[in-house]
Each structure stands twice: as C-alpha cells, then as structure tokens.
Design a protein around this motif. Structure first.
Motif, PDB file in Angstrom:
ATOM      1  N   GLY A   1      -1.519   5.329   1.937  1.00 43.42           N
ATOM      2  CA  GLY A   1      -0.988   4.867   0.814  1.00 43.42           C
ATOM      3  C   GLY A   1      -0.826   3.302   0.836  1.00 43.42           C
ATOM      4  N   GLU A   2      -1.051   2.738   2.028  1.00 47.07           N
ATOM      5  CA  GLU A   2      -0.776   1.412   2.149  1.00 47.07           C
ATOM      6  C   GLU A   2      -2.282   0.467   1.658  1.00 47.07           C
ATOM      7  OE1 GLU A   2      -0.769  -1.590   5.994  1.00 47.07           O
ATOM      8  OE2 GLU A   2       0.783  -0.435   6.070  1.00 47.07           O
ATOM      9  N   ARG A   3      -2.298  -0.495   1.135  1.00 43.27           N
ATOM     10  CA  ARG A   3      -3.173  -1.174   0.664  1.00 43.27           C
ATOM     11  C   ARG A   3      -3.574  -2.317   1.612  1.00 43.27           C
ATOM     12  NH1 ARG A   3      -3.748  -0.428  -5.167  1.00 43.27           N
ATOM     13  NH2 ARG A   3      -2.254   1.236  -5.450  1.00 43.27           N
ATOM     14  N   CYS A   4      -4.854  -2.695   1.892  1.00 41.25           N
ATOM     15  CA  CYS A   4      -5.423  -3.820   2.338  1.00 41.25           C
ATOM     16  C   CYS A   4      -6.744  -4.435   1.657  1.00 41.25           C
ATOM     17  CB  CYS A   4      -5.746  -3.544   3.747  1.00 41.25           C
ATOM     18  SG  CYS A   4      -7.376  -2.372   3.842  1.00 41.25           S
ATOM     19  N   ARG A   5      -6.840  -5.659   1.601  1.00 42.59           N
ATOM     20  CA  ARG A   5      -7.651  -6.343   1.148  1.00 42.59           C
ATOM     21  C   ARG A   5      -8.808  -7.127   1.840  1.00 42.59           C
ATOM     22  NH1 ARG A   5      -5.464 -10.813  -3.287  1.00 42.59           N
ATOM     23  NH2 ARG A   5      -4.741  -8.742  -3.996  1.00 42.59           N
ATOM     24  N   LEU A   6     -10.194  -6.436   1.850  1.00 43.40           N
ATOM     25  CA  LEU A   6     -11.135  -6.781   2.484  1.00 43.40           C
ATOM     26  C   LEU A   6     -12.263  -7.515   1.828  1.00 43.40           C
ATOM     27  CD1 LEU A   6     -11.518  -3.535   4.238  1.00 43.40           C
ATOM     28  CD2 LEU A   6     -10.361  -5.318   5.150  1.00 43.40           C
TER      29      LEU A   6
ATOM     30  N   GLU B   1      -9.751  -4.557  -2.757  1.00 43.28           N
ATOM     31  CA  GLU B   1      -8.434  -3.886  -2.385  1.00 43.28           C
ATOM     32  C   GLU B   1      -8.860  -2.490  -2.224  1.00 43.28           C
ATOM     33  OE1 GLU B   1      -4.080  -4.725  -3.454  1.00 43.28           O
ATOM     34  OE2 GLU B   1      -4.710  -2.955  -4.749  1.00 43.28           O
ATOM     35  N   PHE B   2      -8.526  -2.063  -0.824  1.00 41.03           N
ATOM     36  CA  PHE B   2      -8.708  -0.569  -0.302  1.00 41.03           C
ATOM     37  C   PHE B   2      -7.469  -0.020  -0.059  1.00 41.03           C
ATOM     38  CE2 PHE B   2     -12.895  -2.256  -0.003  1.00 41.03           C
ATOM     39  CZ  PHE B   2     -13.752  -1.143  -0.041  1.00 41.03           C
ATOM     40  N   ILE B   3      -7.336   1.475  -0.406  1.00 42.94           N
ATOM     41  CA  ILE B   3      -6.098   2.358  -0.364  1.00 42.94           C
ATOM     42  C   ILE B   3      -6.301   2.931   0.918  1.00 42.94           C
ATOM     43  CG2 ILE B   3      -4.364   3.629  -1.205  1.00 42.94           C
ATOM     44  CD1 ILE B   3      -5.306   2.622  -3.986  1.00 42.94           C
ATOM     45  N   ALA B   4      -5.337   3.102   1.901  1.00 40.15           N
ATOM     46  CA  ALA B   4      -5.641   4.109   3.033  1.00 40.15           C
ATOM     47  C   ALA B   4      -5.271   5.316   2.795  1.00 40.15           C
ATOM     48  CB  ALA B   4      -4.818   3.600   4.188  1.00 40.15           C
ATOM     49  N   ASP B   5      -6.010   6.457   3.405  1.00 36.68           N
ATOM     50  CA  ASP B   5      -5.652   7.829   3.358  1.00 36.68           C
ATOM     51  C   ASP B   5      -5.995   8.500   4.466  1.00 36.68           C
ATOM     52  OD1 ASP B   5      -4.438  10.368   2.274  1.00 36.68           O
ATOM     53  OD2 ASP B   5      -5.938  10.262   0.617  1.00 36.68           O
TER      54      ASP B   5
ATOM     55  N   TYR C   1     -10.275   3.819   0.660  1.00 34.69           N
ATOM     56  CA  TYR C   1     -11.056   3.960  -0.601  1.00 34.69           C
ATOM     57  C   TYR C   1     -10.606   3.029  -1.612  1.00 34.69           C
ATOM     58  CZ  TYR C   1      -7.026   6.214  -2.795  1.00 34.69           C
ATOM     59  OH  TYR C   1      -5.853   6.607  -3.139  1.00 34.69           O
ATOM     60  N   CYS C   2     -11.627   2.415  -2.518  1.00 34.27           N
ATOM     61  CA  CYS C   2     -11.466   1.365  -3.719  1.00 34.27           C
ATOM     62  C   CYS C   2     -11.855   2.295  -4.920  1.00 34.27           C
ATOM     63  CB  CYS C   2     -12.368   0.374  -3.330  1.00 34.27           C
ATOM     64  SG  CYS C   2     -12.150  -1.025  -4.837  1.00 34.27           S
TER      65      CYS C   2
END
Length: 216
Positions: free
Chosen positions: A127-132, A140-144, A156-157
């Motif tokens: 659920g954490e977001r990171c910007r690459l 912005e991608f969301i971790a799962d 995923y984006c």
C-alpha cells in the motif's frame, strides 16, 4: 499538553527483502492473475469480457547511479533514470536492472515493476507509494506483496481500471505498449498497433496516459 507525531491507526508491516527474479516475470504474472481471475473476479459486473490476462513489454531497467537520486531518496522515493549508455555499462557490470512492463486483465491495465536485482526496486510495505522517475517524468507506484503468490512482491501504476474502453485484446495490448513506450520516451512509430483494427478509443491512449502523468 503533550505533542507528538500522529501515526496512522494501521501500518502494513515492512516485508522481508524481495528475492530478485532472474527470468522474465511475464509468465509468472500471467499465471498469478489467471488464478485470481478464475477464483474471484470473473463474475463481477465491471470486468471487460473482451480482454484476457496478458503481460506485455517486460524489460530490465536501471535507476540512477547518483546517490542523491537513488530509490530511497526523498519523501516519495524518487529515482532518476540513467542514460542509455549508463544502463549499458550497468549490464556489462552485472547489474541487469529490475523488470518493468505492463499487465492486462479484464479488470485493469497497469504498469508493473518486479524486483530483478537492480537499483530501481526498493522494499516497501503493501500500500505504500513511491515516485520513480522515467524519461517521461515521475510516476507513482503502489507496493503490494503476497509471500505465497507466483510473484511475491511487485509495484504497480494504474493506467485503466476498469478497462472498459477497449473493444478487444489487440486494442488493449496496443494501448499498454503505447503507455510503456511513452514512459521510456520511445517514438510513436515504435509502438505496435493492430493492422486490421481502427478502434477510435485506442488512438488517444498515449495522450490520455500523458495527461494522467501531467496531473500527478
């Protein structure tokens, strides 16, 4: 009055370090989402029955080697892209990069990052977001993660959810490849399109993707 930092009521636990996947993860992702499709998604009203599960365009990609712009820098975990020459040097040094591609399902079309041993990937709670940062700019991608799944960790984006605007698998595939090519700064002519199909909803796919990026 005591002051302090407010914390969320629930915080996902930090996952164990992801194991790099050495082979192209497309087949694993397809197996995972076909299983999910059959188990829990195929009877839902918003799915697009014209589409099937398919992973497309997966390739290795490296983040920047500059430590000031590494995947752990900044509040969003921004990472700048390397030049083509830098990525070629990384490959020759054995740093092959993480896997980047797209996954099509009847209920979404998303960009994906899968750990491949490169420096683009960073372990993050679900659920954490990171910007690459890619050639097109920051995304912005969301971790799962799911330790028991065919692909235990990915980011995923979202592109299209649900993907109701696509009339066929060929149209969805071309739309996903247009988004990938835009992300990597590749010209339009490098994007394969179905020769016998002139779907008017497909043609603006790259522009819709670019507008979505611009709003972030």
């Amino acid at each position: 009055m005591t002051t302090g930092i407010r914390k969320a009521a629930f915080q996902a636990p930090r996952p164990a370090p992801a194991e790099p996947i050495s082979d192209n993860p497309a087949a694993r992702l397809e197996a995972m989402y076909r299983r999910i499709w059959l188990a829990s998604m195929r009877d839902l009203p918003f799915v697009n029955l014209a589409l099937s599960v398919e992973a497309v365009g997966f390739r290795r990609w490296q983040a920047a080697s500059d430590p000031t712009s590494s995947s752990g820098a900044g509040p969003y975990g921004e990472a700048a892209p390397r030049s083509a020459a830098s990525r070629e040097r990384s490959s020759s040094d054995g740093l092959l990069g993480d896997w980047v591609g797209a996954v099509i399902t009847p209920w979404f079309i998303n960009l994906f990052i899968v750990p491949g041993g490169g420096d683009l990937w960073s372990d993050r709670p679900s659920g954490e977001r990171c910007r690459l940062v890619f050639p097109i700019g920051p995304l912005e991608f969301i971790a799962d993660d799911d330790a028991s799944a065919e692909v235990p960790a990915y980011q995923y984006c979202p592109l299209f959810a649900p993907p109701g605007q696509f009339a066929s698998q060929a149209a969805a595939r071309a739309g996903a490849m247009a988004a990938l090519n835009a992300m990597f700064g590749m010209p339009d002519e490098d994007c394969p399109r179905p020769a016998a199909e002139a779907d008017p909803l497909l043609l603006p796919a790259r522009r819709r993707f670019l507008r979505r990026v611009a709003r972030r």
